[in-house]
Design a protein around this motif. Sequence first.
Motif, PDB file in Angstrom:
ATOM      1  N   ALA A  17       0.820  -1.205   0.000  1.00 31.82           N
ATOM      2  CA  ALA A  17       0.000   0.000   0.000  1.00 31.82           C
ATOM      3  C   ALA A  17       0.856   1.259   0.000  1.00 31.82           C
ATOM      4  CB  ALA A  17      -0.910   0.001   1.224  1.00 31.82           C
ATOM      5  N   ASP A  18       0.338   2.294  -0.634  1.00 31.23           N
ATOM      6  CA  ASP A  18       0.960   3.612  -0.601  1.00 31.23           C
ATOM      7  C   ASP A  18       0.474   4.304   0.675  1.00 31.23           C
ATOM      8  OD1 ASP A  18       1.929   6.127  -0.940  1.00 31.23           O
ATOM      9  OD2 ASP A  18       1.025   6.473  -2.908  1.00 31.23           O
ATOM     10  N   LEU A  19       1.397   4.653   1.557  1.00 28.15           N
ATOM     11  CA  LEU A  19       1.018   5.239   2.840  1.00 28.15           C
ATOM     12  C   LEU A  19       0.841   6.759   2.792  1.00 28.15           C
ATOM     13  CD1 LEU A  19       3.320   3.258   5.322  1.00 28.15           C
ATOM     14  CD2 LEU A  19       0.948   2.784   4.694  1.00 28.15           C
ATOM     15  N   MET A  20       0.906   7.333   1.616  1.00 32.63           N
ATOM     16  CA  MET A  20       0.869   8.783   1.489  1.00 32.63           C
ATOM     17  C   MET A  20      -0.309   9.403   2.249  1.00 32.63           C
ATOM     18  SD  MET A  20       2.231  11.548   0.281  1.00 32.63           S
ATOM     19  CE  MET A  20       3.372  10.930  -0.952  1.00 32.63           C
ATOM     20  N   SER A  21      -1.510   8.839   2.065  1.00 35.36           N
ATOM     21  CA  SER A  21      -2.693   9.424   2.705  1.00 35.36           C
ATOM     22  C   SER A  21      -3.198   8.609   3.889  1.00 35.36           C
ATOM     23  CB  SER A  21      -3.818   9.574   1.664  1.00 35.36           C
ATOM     24  OG  SER A  21      -4.168   8.307   1.123  1.00 35.36           O
ATOM     25  N   VAL A  22      -2.490   7.545   4.252  1.00 32.83           N
ATOM     26  CA  VAL A  22      -2.904   6.707   5.378  1.00 32.83           C
ATOM     27  C   VAL A  22      -2.566   7.410   6.693  1.00 32.83           C
ATOM     28  CG1 VAL A  22      -2.485   4.541   6.607  1.00 32.83           C
ATOM     29  CG2 VAL A  22      -2.693   4.545   4.121  1.00 32.83           C
ATOM     30  N   VAL A  23      -3.497   7.362   7.638  1.00 34.47           N
ATOM     31  CA  VAL A  23      -3.283   7.940   8.967  1.00 34.47           C
ATOM     32  C   VAL A  23      -3.171   6.840  10.017  1.00 34.47           C
ATOM     33  CG1 VAL A  23      -4.263   9.403  10.781  1.00 34.47           C
ATOM     34  CG2 VAL A  23      -4.511  10.054   8.376  1.00 34.47           C
ATOM     35  N   GLU A  24      -4.069   5.861   9.930  1.00 29.86           N
ATOM     36  CA  GLU A  24      -4.136   4.830  10.963  1.00 29.86           C
ATOM     37  C   GLU A  24      -4.665   3.532  10.373  1.00 29.86           C
ATOM     38  OE1 GLU A  24      -5.772   5.817  15.023  1.00 29.86           O
ATOM     39  OE2 GLU A  24      -7.324   4.392  14.388  1.00 29.86           O
ATOM     40  N   VAL A  25      -4.141   2.408  10.873  1.00 28.00           N
ATOM     41  CA  VAL A  25      -4.615   1.083  10.462  1.00 28.00           C
ATOM     42  C   VAL A  25      -4.901   0.289  11.732  1.00 28.00           C
ATOM     43  CG1 VAL A  25      -4.124  -1.025   9.174  1.00 28.00           C
ATOM     44  CG2 VAL A  25      -3.181   1.154   8.390  1.00 28.00           C
ATOM     45  N   ALA A  26      -6.133  -0.185  11.878  1.00 27.16           N
ATOM     46  CA  ALA A  26      -6.526  -0.908  13.080  1.00 27.16           C
ATOM     47  C   ALA A  26      -6.860  -2.362  12.748  1.00 27.16           C
ATOM     48  CB  ALA A  26      -7.729  -0.233  13.737  1.00 27.16           C
ATOM     49  N   PHE A  27      -6.164  -3.274  13.427  1.00 32.43           N
ATOM     50  CA  PHE A  27      -6.469  -4.696  13.350  1.00 32.43           C
ATOM     51  C   PHE A  27      -7.129  -5.066  14.681  1.00 32.43           C
ATOM     52  CE2 PHE A  27      -2.748  -3.956  10.721  1.00 32.43           C
ATOM     53  CZ  PHE A  27      -3.021  -4.662   9.555  1.00 32.43           C
ATOM     54  N   GLY A  28      -8.432  -4.845  14.773  1.00 29.71           N
ATOM     55  CA  GLY A  28      -9.102  -5.049  16.045  1.00 29.71           C
ATOM     56  C   GLY A  28      -8.600  -4.025  17.054  1.00 29.71           C
ATOM     57  N   ASP A  29      -8.106  -4.509  18.195  1.00 30.83           N
ATOM     58  CA  ASP A  29      -7.607  -3.612  19.237  1.00 30.83           C
ATOM     59  C   ASP A  29      -6.156  -3.178  19.008  1.00 30.83           C
ATOM     60  OD1 ASP A  29     -10.022  -3.763  20.581  1.00 30.83           O
ATOM     61  OD2 ASP A  29      -9.407  -5.479  21.793  1.00 30.83           O
ATOM     62  N   THR A  30      -5.496  -3.785  18.037  1.00 35.07           N
ATOM     63  CA  THR A  30      -4.110  -3.427  17.736  1.00 35.07           C
ATOM     64  C   THR A  30      -4.103  -2.348  16.658  1.00 35.07           C
ATOM     65  OG1 THR A  30      -3.383  -5.687  18.243  1.00 35.07           O
ATOM     66  CG2 THR A  30      -1.852  -4.283  17.023  1.00 35.07           C
ATOM     67  N   VAL A  31      -3.604  -1.183  17.026  1.00 33.46           N
ATOM     68  CA  VAL A  31      -3.681  -0.022  16.139  1.00 33.46           C
ATOM     69  C   VAL A  31      -2.279   0.421  15.734  1.00 33.46           C
ATOM     70  CG1 VAL A  31      -4.462   2.367  15.913  1.00 33.46           C
ATOM     71  CG2 VAL A  31      -5.826   0.723  17.234  1.00 33.46           C
ATOM     72  N   TYR A  32      -2.125   0.708  14.450  1.00 37.48           N
ATOM     73  CA  TYR A  32      -0.862   1.228  13.913  1.00 37.48           C
ATOM     74  C   TYR A  32      -1.085   2.649  13.414  1.00 37.48           C
ATOM     75  CZ  TYR A  32       1.251  -3.435  14.000  1.00 37.48           C
ATOM     76  OH  TYR A  32       1.761  -4.654  14.406  1.00 37.48           O
ATOM     77  N   ARG A  33      -0.103   3.520  13.691  1.00 37.99           N
ATOM     78  CA  ARG A  33      -0.151   4.887  13.212  1.00 37.99           C
ATOM     79  C   ARG A  33       0.947   5.101  12.174  1.00 37.99           C
ATOM     80  NH1 ARG A  33      -4.409   8.204  14.522  1.00 37.99           N
ATOM     81  NH2 ARG A  33      -2.987   9.934  14.106  1.00 37.99           N
ATOM     82  N   LYS A  34       0.649   5.926  11.188  1.00 41.52           N
ATOM     83  CA  LYS A  34       1.670   6.260  10.202  1.00 41.52           C
ATOM     84  C   LYS A  34       2.816   6.976  10.891  1.00 41.52           C
ATOM     85  CE  LYS A  34       2.477   8.882   5.965  1.00 41.52           C
ATOM     86  NZ  LYS A  34       1.895   9.799   4.966  1.00 41.52           N
TER      87      LYS A  34
END
Length: 215
Positions: free
Chosen positions: A75-92
């Motif tokens: 994925a291109d992270l240019m416009s990504v802010v946050e990715v959540a896998f259930g309770d596990t959250v990733y921030r750009k």
Amino acid sequence: MTKRFLLAAAVALYTVALMAQQSQEEKFSRTPFAFEDFRDANIKFAFGRKGTAKANIFLRDASLIFLKDSVKMKADLMSVVEVAFGDTVYRKTGDRLGRMIAEKDGRYLVEVTTIDIEAMREAERRNENTGFLDLPEFNLFIETNAEYFGNTKEPKFPLKSTYYFIKDGQPFKAAEHEFKKHLRSDKKHDFKELMKDRYWSWKDAKSLTVLLDYL
């Protein structure tokens, strides 16, 4: 005799503490991904947009990989802010994704975990195959056949982690010289006193969480 005993005890305690620290720092993964399988991810984009995908975190560079018609795509992270896998959250975090450790008033502490390539190459030199071949000069990181190359140990990937703070959307490394650039003026004295605490560490997530109040 008493002095010798105390010295031996001190050395023994230091050795146990050192071994425990090393054991804690050494992390491994059975796969080059954060999760064993691709799973549902809720993705937040800039300007309030949202999306979903079957995805995973590729530990080679902490990037986002998603499935499109069963094909793995980066994925291109240019416009990504946050990715959540259930309770596990990733921030750009720059051009990578960091697992969120703590948050306060829009400020974040994240942990960026990637494969320790140098440690992996050392394992390959010892004939401990990881199951993947790294060719940085060609920007390739490809799967290999461990049995074909005659390696018998179970594939495993050595990991390394780096902590970052995110303030106003901008990440910076959790290091004293970097943190001071963002330290609130009214917290300078408290910060100076905190640095005197020998039990506080820049490598400990619980310790770093305290600093969210200082930004």
